[in-house]
Design a protein around this motif. Sequence first.
Motif, PDB file in Angstrom:
ATOM      1  N   SER A  67       0.779  -1.306  -0.053  1.00  0.00           N
ATOM      2  CA  SER A  67       0.143   0.035   0.030  1.00  0.00           C
ATOM      3  C   SER A  67       0.979   1.282  -0.136  1.00  0.00           C
ATOM      4  O   SER A  67       1.671   1.485   0.731  1.00  0.00           O
ATOM      5  CB  SER A  67      -0.873  -0.046   1.132  1.00  0.00           C
ATOM      6  OG  SER A  67      -1.572   1.355   1.306  1.00  0.00           O
ATOM      7  N   HIS A  86      -1.906  -0.329 -10.027  1.00  0.00           N
ATOM      8  CA  HIS A  86      -3.011  -0.661  -9.275  1.00  0.00           C
ATOM      9  C   HIS A  86      -2.307  -1.463  -8.490  1.00  0.00           C
ATOM     10  O   HIS A  86      -1.758  -2.758  -8.499  1.00  0.00           O
ATOM     11  CB  HIS A  86      -4.033  -1.590 -10.220  1.00  0.00           C
ATOM     12  CG  HIS A  86      -4.658  -0.981 -11.295  1.00  0.00           C
ATOM     13  ND1 HIS A  86      -6.085  -1.260 -11.342  1.00  0.00           N
ATOM     14  CD2 HIS A  86      -4.312   0.142 -11.999  1.00  0.00           C
ATOM     15  CE1 HIS A  86      -6.501  -0.438 -12.250  1.00  0.00           C
ATOM     16  NE2 HIS A  86      -5.646   0.370 -12.528  1.00  0.00           N
ATOM     17  N   ALA A  87      -2.368  -0.929  -7.121  1.00  0.00           N
ATOM     18  CA  ALA A  87      -1.972  -1.837  -5.902  1.00  0.00           C
ATOM     19  C   ALA A  87      -2.837  -2.631  -5.384  1.00  0.00           C
ATOM     20  O   ALA A  87      -4.206  -2.505  -5.918  1.00  0.00           O
ATOM     21  CB  ALA A  87      -1.647  -0.815  -4.837  1.00  0.00           C
ATOM     22  N   THR A  88      -2.364  -3.768  -5.078  1.00  0.00           N
ATOM     23  CA  THR A  88      -3.385  -5.070  -4.449  1.00  0.00           C
ATOM     24  C   THR A  88      -2.873  -5.374  -2.910  1.00  0.00           C
ATOM     25  O   THR A  88      -1.824  -5.111  -2.471  1.00  0.00           O
ATOM     26  CB  THR A  88      -3.313  -6.175  -5.171  1.00  0.00           C
ATOM     27  OG1 THR A  88      -1.742  -6.601  -5.133  1.00  0.00           O
ATOM     28  CG2 THR A  88      -3.581  -5.806  -6.895  1.00  0.00           C
ATOM     29  N   GLY A 117      -5.556  -6.215   4.775  1.00  0.00           N
ATOM     30  CA  GLY A 117      -5.896  -4.769   5.088  1.00  0.00           C
ATOM     31  C   GLY A 117      -6.369  -4.665   6.178  1.00  0.00           C
ATOM     32  O   GLY A 117      -6.221  -3.593   6.720  1.00  0.00           O
ATOM     33  N   VAL A 133      -6.957   2.437   2.222  1.00  0.00           N
ATOM     34  CA  VAL A 133      -6.444   0.752   2.487  1.00  0.00           C
ATOM     35  C   VAL A 133      -8.125   0.511   2.269  1.00  0.00           C
ATOM     36  O   VAL A 133      -8.350  -0.774   1.556  1.00  0.00           O
ATOM     37  CB  VAL A 133      -5.859   0.629   3.694  1.00  0.00           C
ATOM     38  CG1 VAL A 133      -6.052  -1.127   3.965  1.00  0.00           C
ATOM     39  CG2 VAL A 133      -4.619   0.811   3.756  1.00  0.00           C
ATOM     40  N   LEU A 168      -9.069   0.466  -1.303  1.00  0.00           N
ATOM     41  CA  LEU A 168      -8.512  -0.620  -2.174  1.00  0.00           C
ATOM     42  C   LEU A 168      -9.214  -1.893  -1.991  1.00  0.00           C
ATOM     43  O   LEU A 168      -9.354  -2.610  -2.877  1.00  0.00           O
ATOM     44  CB  LEU A 168      -7.037  -0.836  -1.697  1.00  0.00           C
ATOM     45  CG  LEU A 168      -5.792   0.021  -2.404  1.00  0.00           C
ATOM     46  CD1 LEU A 168      -4.418  -0.330  -1.945  1.00  0.00           C
ATOM     47  CD2 LEU A 168      -5.884  -0.054  -3.706  1.00  0.00           C
ATOM     48  N   TRP A 180      -8.818   1.317  -7.129  1.00  0.00           N
ATOM     49  CA  TRP A 180      -7.543   1.475  -7.218  1.00  0.00           C
ATOM     50  C   TRP A 180      -6.789   2.730  -6.866  1.00  0.00           C
ATOM     51  O   TRP A 180      -5.707   2.704  -6.563  1.00  0.00           O
ATOM     52  CB  TRP A 180      -7.143   0.899  -8.552  1.00  0.00           C
ATOM     53  CG  TRP A 180      -7.286   1.951  -9.855  1.00  0.00           C
ATOM     54  CD1 TRP A 180      -8.487   1.994 -10.618  1.00  0.00           C
ATOM     55  CD2 TRP A 180      -6.690   2.911 -10.390  1.00  0.00           C
ATOM     56  NE1 TRP A 180      -8.551   3.036 -11.440  1.00  0.00           N
ATOM     57  CE2 TRP A 180      -7.388   3.615 -11.240  1.00  0.00           C
ATOM     58  CE3 TRP A 180      -5.577   3.486  -9.947  1.00  0.00           C
ATOM     59  CZ2 TRP A 180      -6.779   4.718 -11.704  1.00  0.00           C
ATOM     60  CZ3 TRP A 180      -4.755   4.713 -10.507  1.00  0.00           C
ATOM     61  CH2 TRP A 180      -5.501   5.477 -11.363  1.00  0.00           C
ATOM     62  N   TRP A 181      -7.478   3.872  -7.351  1.00  0.00           N
ATOM     63  CA  TRP A 181      -6.913   5.092  -6.865  1.00  0.00           C
ATOM     64  C   TRP A 181      -6.896   5.455  -5.562  1.00  0.00           C
ATOM     65  O   TRP A 181      -6.288   6.524  -5.405  1.00  0.00           O
ATOM     66  CB  TRP A 181      -7.779   6.249  -7.830  1.00  0.00           C
ATOM     67  CG  TRP A 181      -9.195   5.982  -7.825  1.00  0.00           C
ATOM     68  CD1 TRP A 181     -10.142   5.243  -8.671  1.00  0.00           C
ATOM     69  CD2 TRP A 181     -10.191   6.507  -6.829  1.00  0.00           C
ATOM     70  NE1 TRP A 181     -11.313   5.320  -8.372  1.00  0.00           N
ATOM     71  CE2 TRP A 181     -11.278   6.275  -7.003  1.00  0.00           C
ATOM     72  CE3 TRP A 181      -9.790   7.398  -5.641  1.00  0.00           C
ATOM     73  CZ2 TRP A 181     -12.412   6.362  -6.275  1.00  0.00           C
ATOM     74  CZ3 TRP A 181     -10.778   7.598  -4.843  1.00  0.00           C
ATOM     75  CH2 TRP A 181     -12.244   7.373  -5.264  1.00  0.00           C
ATOM     76  N   ASP A 186      -5.623   4.501  -2.765  1.00  0.00           N
ATOM     77  CA  ASP A 186      -4.507   4.364  -2.225  1.00  0.00           C
ATOM     78  C   ASP A 186      -3.797   5.584  -2.413  1.00  0.00           C
ATOM     79  O   ASP A 186      -3.131   6.365  -1.503  1.00  0.00           O
ATOM     80  CB  ASP A 186      -3.944   3.141  -2.440  1.00  0.00           C
ATOM     81  CG  ASP A 186      -2.760   2.669  -1.500  1.00  0.00           C
ATOM     82  OD1 ASP A 186      -2.910   2.795  -0.297  1.00  0.00           O
ATOM     83  OD2 ASP A 186      -1.615   2.523  -2.159  1.00  0.00           O
TER      84      ASP A 186
END
Length: 325
Positions: free
Chosen positions: A51, A125-127, A141, A195, A198, A203-204, A206
């Motif tokens: 993150s 894109h963070a996951t 998370g 968080v 997400l 996706w945005w 974070d």
Amino acid sequence: MSRDGEVEEGGIKPLPPEIRSDMARGRRLAWWTIGLMTTVIVVMGFAAGSSQAMRTAWIEDLLSLIPAIVFLVAAHFEPKAPTRLFPFGYHRANSLSFLIAAVALGAVGASLLIESVMTLIKQEHATVGPMTLFGHDIWAGWMMVAALVYSIVPPVILGRLKLPVATRLQDKVLHTDAMMQKADWMTGLAGIAGVIGLGLGFWWADAAAAAIISLSILNDGIKALRSATAELVDGAPRALDKDAEAEDAASLRHELEARYPGAEVRLRETGRFIHAEVAGAERPDRVVDLKALWPGPPERAWRLAQLSFVARDERGPGAPGDFGS
């Protein structure tokens, strides 16, 4: 010579008696900050994952140690007696520490903002995936949110404790430290939003949360840097929370202008102390009582450390005619 003019074994006591207990409390709060924020940094480091909001919050928590550290360094040097190489003492150690804290604050805020904006532009894109805890798979998370909640508690407490002490001491480093604590808990709230965003598939969220955090840091850094620079180039004494003349300094200037009509009054700040210069007024025959000149509350009279009388064309820092106790 010192503000109170007292001499003890080990040399002159440069700090006024009125603020020594607050200085001791400020040092204790700085040590508490280092201890508590170190635990926050460790917890946030373990929970950060991928993150960006978490990484930004972790960096800000790490950065929050700088004002506390430089305050302790300045507090160590400030009470030292003048020497041959430092004949005016070490009161500007506080000013230098303030500049260091301001530069660090602004530089990190700018770099984090650039990183966040680039992430949004590139649409990276963070996951946040699952993790195993005590034999059960849970969303990572939740661990991040728990760490962020913990990161909010110490800054809220420390910031509230520091503000009144910083005000009584007229200490910009300690005040910056308190503002940093406010930024820390605000960062924690923004990080939680990022968080959870997400987790909901935005996706945005974070990177946007990280950008908001960065803007807050950068804004605080710019304001602190302007005030620190003004102090080091002998600008008029500034208020703790903004780049404007301090109210007690303005009152003192008006008092001196009324007392010495036609003279030019110049004020500058050395650390937490005000040095006043009156140009073009007749030199008094005897030492002036600085406390009697102070227009504000008597308990704040220690702020006026020196009054000098010079000819109107004598503008150098070594001009003759220093008065005061």
